[in-house]
Design a protein around this motif. Structure first.
Motif, mmCIF file in Angstrom:
data_model
loop_
_atom_site.group_PDB
_atom_site.id
_atom_site.type_symbol
_atom_site.label_atom_id
_atom_site.label_comp_id
_atom_site.label_asym_id
_atom_site.label_seq_id
_atom_site.Cartn_x
_atom_site.Cartn_y
_atom_site.Cartn_z
ATOM 1 N N ILE A 19 39.952 38.153 41.590
ATOM 2 C CA ILE A 19 41.367 37.883 41.829
ATOM 3 C C ILE A 19 41.929 37.003 40.713
ATOM 4 N N GLN A 20 41.143 35.991 40.311
ATOM 5 C CA GLN A 20 41.580 35.113 39.222
ATOM 6 C C GLN A 20 41.753 35.892 37.926
ATOM 7 N N MET A 22 42.502 39.125 37.583
ATOM 8 C CA MET A 22 43.680 39.983 37.679
ATOM 9 C C MET A 22 44.957 39.188 37.463
ATOM 10 N N LYS A 23 44.987 37.970 38.019
ATOM 11 C CA LYS A 23 46.175 37.129 37.825
ATOM 12 C C LYS A 23 46.317 36.703 36.373
ATOM 13 N N LEU A 24 45.194 36.363 35.740
ATOM 14 C CA LEU A 24 45.248 35.963 34.332
ATOM 15 C C LEU A 24 45.636 37.130 33.439
ATOM 16 N N GLN A 26 47.712 39.580 33.896
ATOM 17 C CA GLN A 26 49.136 39.898 33.828
ATOM 18 C C GLN A 26 49.979 38.736 33.322
ATOM 19 N N VAL A 27 49.341 37.611 32.998
ATOM 20 C CA VAL A 27 50.078 36.481 32.427
ATOM 21 C C VAL A 27 50.345 36.760 30.953
ATOM 22 N N ARG A 35 49.465 28.027 32.013
ATOM 23 C CA ARG A 35 48.459 28.322 33.038
ATOM 24 C C ARG A 35 47.171 27.562 32.752
ATOM 25 N N ARG A 353 39.519 38.457 29.954
ATOM 26 C CA ARG A 353 40.917 38.814 29.682
ATOM 27 C C ARG A 353 41.093 39.265 28.234
ATOM 28 N N THR A 398 44.592 48.123 36.266
ATOM 29 C CA THR A 398 44.345 47.134 35.214
ATOM 30 C C THR A 398 45.125 47.486 33.955
ATOM 31 N N ARG A 401 48.742 46.615 34.471
ATOM 32 C CA ARG A 401 49.037 45.183 34.339
ATOM 33 C C ARG A 401 49.190 44.791 32.866
#
Length: 494
Positions: A19-20, A22-24, A26-27, A35, A353, A398, A401
């Motif tokens: 989850i972390q 995936m959030k990173l 799309q940043v 962040r 990432r 992915t 994103r």
């Protein structure tokens, strides 16, 4: 009676680390630094590496499970602290260097780092308030004028009803006024720069700008008459009716229309910025053409020098060397281990990432190689998310994103990755071409048309079909709208 059954289920669960990631992912680069700062503030075991100093912790190659932290939670018993293994966190040999530096040959050299300028901005409303401060208004009128300015939209229009502004002042600021006083102050603010500000509609805005021009100019006089009495005909470009009604020659009409089209329909547009992040773009990738060979690099801001805190390492070493280990010390060590694990997960997520960004962009570059070499949109191939997902072995979500939030800088400009994705269209020969190519040809056709007799959608469809593209009129209309090109009647010029 009781009955025992066996049932098989297939469940998909995401670990906190996934989850972390995936959030990173799309940043965008523009906010990645913020962040990282948040993570540094929350986790004292994570820090920036200074002066090129490498981290001497051994990299933990095992994947941490979602519940791994639960086994460190104390429940009050003494025995749970007896066996605390910190061997993987303490390294006596300084020769072993972990790979937390996160450097790669794909990153630009330090002398290639782009310095991103930060623009100094004065907002539209600040500009109006500055002009208001030059007037000598008493306390209540000053507050009323500020309320009016605060009610102006970002494009420069006052769309709030006068009666609503009266109510706002009465309830929120306890200022008693009436509609007449509000209208007087509106007329006062309408004298501010930029011209046309604080109007209720487009017609009033354009007329207000014309009144600031030379009132004896024949073109200005005619333009004022057109807007005052034939505004609807003007918006629909019924120039023949206007010409007959005002008995104008072709030259007079052309001069008057020229005066109008020079006016600003959104007087606040040059000042207002709805989102600071939209005011400039920081590219995530750079593609350079080196003698016909494309070279891809990742923005160096995506490669932070992170490591595990030296202080936390020293605390673990001191604990490891000590003989007497009481409960409080063991609780502290468990806390340190949890923080170090979280720091490792974050560093691994940053590293993953970078790998995902590079692999996705490299696949896009290779797929659209001709475009990145020439900059010609007609060379773009049809490409959908699945095409890149198949090449990179990544999930379509992915790739989506990455494509929706990242930019690439080329010698032909800076593009959002989503720009390179398009569906296919068949030609008479059965060849699949990108819809981006068709849109480019359509835009060129419209750009080269005779503006006195613009091409209709039917004519554009026939021209495209003559070029071999199997396309329907409704599809041409859809592509024209996506290109923000109006219909033929509204493209007509004198």
């Amino acid at each position: 009676m009781l009955k025992q059954t066996q049932q098989q289920k297939l469940l998909q669960k995401l670990s906190p680390q996934q989850i972390q990631l995936m959030k990173l992912l799309q940043v965008p680069t523009a906010v990645l630094e913020e962040r990282i700062k948040e993570e540094l503030e929350e986790n004292p075991a994570l820090e920036y590496s200074e002066d090129g100093q490498e981290d001497d912790f051994k990299e933990n190659s095992e994947e941490f499970e979602a519940g791994s932290e639960d086994e460190f939670e104390p429940d009050g018993s003494e025995n749970e602290y007896d066996n605390i293994d910190i061997s993987e966190y303490v390294s006596e040999g300084d020769d072993e260097i972990a790979d937390y530096k996160l450097r790669d040959d794909n990153y630009p050299d330090p002398d290639e780092n782009r310095t991103i300028p930060v623009r100094v901005e004065t907002t539209f409303h600040d500009h109006l308030l500055t002009q208001l401060g030059m007037l000598s208004l008493d306390g209540d009128r000053q507050r009323i004028a500020e309320q009016i300015i605060g009610s102006i939209d970002d494009d420069g229009y006052l769309r709030r009803e006068v009666s609503a502004i009266v109510d706002d002042l009465s309830f929120s600021q306890n200022v008693q006024t009436d509609e007449e006083e509000i209208r007087q102050l509106i007329k006062l603010i309408q004298q501010f720069d930029p011209a046309g500000v604080c109007c209720t509609d487009l017609k009033e805005c354009l007329l207000l700008q014309l009144r600031r021009k030379n009132p004896e100019d024949p073109g200005v006089i005619t333009a004022t008459q057109i807007l005052d009495h034939y505004f609807e005909e003007f918006t629909k470009k019924h120039y023949e009716k206007i010409q007959r009604s005002l008995n104008l020659s072709d030259e007079d009409l052309k001069e008057a229309i020229g005066q109008i089209i020079k006016l600003n329909p959104k007087p606040g547009g040059n000042y207002s910025l709805l989102n600071k992040a939209e005011s400039y773009v920081i590219p995530d990738f750079f593609i350079l053409n080196n003698n016909g060979k494309l070279e891809l690099s990742l923005n160096s801001k995506n490669a932070p020098d992170l490591r595990i805190s030296e202080g936390y390492r020293d605390m673990l070493r001191e604990y490891d060397r000590g003989d007497k280990k009481d409960k409080r010390q063991k609780e502290a060590v468990l806390f340190i281990k949890q923080k170090i694990d979280a720091a490792k997960w974050f560093i691994d997520a940053i590293k993953q990432r970078q790998h995902t960004l590079l692999s996705t962009m490299e696949a896009i570059m290779n797929y659209q190689y001709e475009f990145f070499l020439t900059g010609d949109e007609t060379t773009m191939r049809p490409m959908i998310l699945k095409d890149i997902a198949d090449v990179t072995q990544l999930d379509i979500s992915t790739v989506s994103r990455v494509a929706n939030s990242k930019f690439v800088q080329t010698e032909f400009g800076t593009f959002k990755l989503k720009f390179f994705f398009s569906e296919s269209l068949s030609t008479d020969s059965g060849e699949e071409v990108s819809t981006r190519e068709v849109k480019k040809i359509l835009a060129d056709m419209i750009g080269g048309e005779n503006k006195r007799k613009p091409l209709s959608d039917e004519n554009l469809t026939k021209m495209l079909q003559d070029k071999g593209y199997n396309i329907a009129r409704r599809t041409v209309a859809k592509y024209r709208e996506q290109l923000n090109i109006p219909v033929a009647r509204l493209r007509k010029e004198l």
